[in-house]
Design a protein around this motif. Structure first.
Motif: not given
Length: 129
Positions: A83-100
């Motif tokens: 399996x590949x593993x999830x290493x990064x998640x980026x969520x953007x909306x309006x003028x914001x970006x959230x990262x995990x």
């Protein structure tokens, strides 16, 4: 309960060369559920990683009140399917970006269907479905 959305044919998959590290990780997430609790859609960019392989990057939208399943991605190594593993998640909306980024909260071993809930201006992580 989650409303698992089928894979959207309009989702794009991009590959790009990432770092290749074989160092042990605390825990790996192989698949996840993205739940949007906001009142507007969000754009999500999920990056999967496997040592010695190009990263797999998925980009898609999750509409208000809906969920999206990030399926497990695998690759062949000899006679094995790994399996590949999830290493990064980026969520953007309006003028914001959230990262995990990995390691994700509470993950101590191989994990499937890890939950990322987007609510307000935060991404909440959970092992609970």
């Amino acid at each position: 309960t989650f409303s698992h959305q089928p894979t959207n044919p309009h989702h794009t998959m991009k590959t790009s060369t990432g770092t290749t590290s074989t160092s042990p990780r605390k825990g790996e997430v192989y698949s996840a559920v993205i739940e949007n609790k906001r009142f507007s859609y969000v754009n999500v960019k999920a990056t999967y990683h496997a040592p010695g392989k190009p990263d797999v990057v998925l980009e898609f939208q999750v509409h208000p009140g809906e969920s999206h399943k990030l399926a497990e991605r695998t690759y062949k190594e000899g006679n094995s399917t790994l399996p590949y593993s999830l290493k990064h998640l980026s969520v953007s909306y309006e003028h914001h970006t959230l990262n995990k980024s990995a390691p994700f909260t509470g993950v101590t071993g191989p994990t499937r269907d890890f939950v990322f809930k987007i609510d307000g201006d935060a991404i909440y992580e959970s092992l609970e479905k």
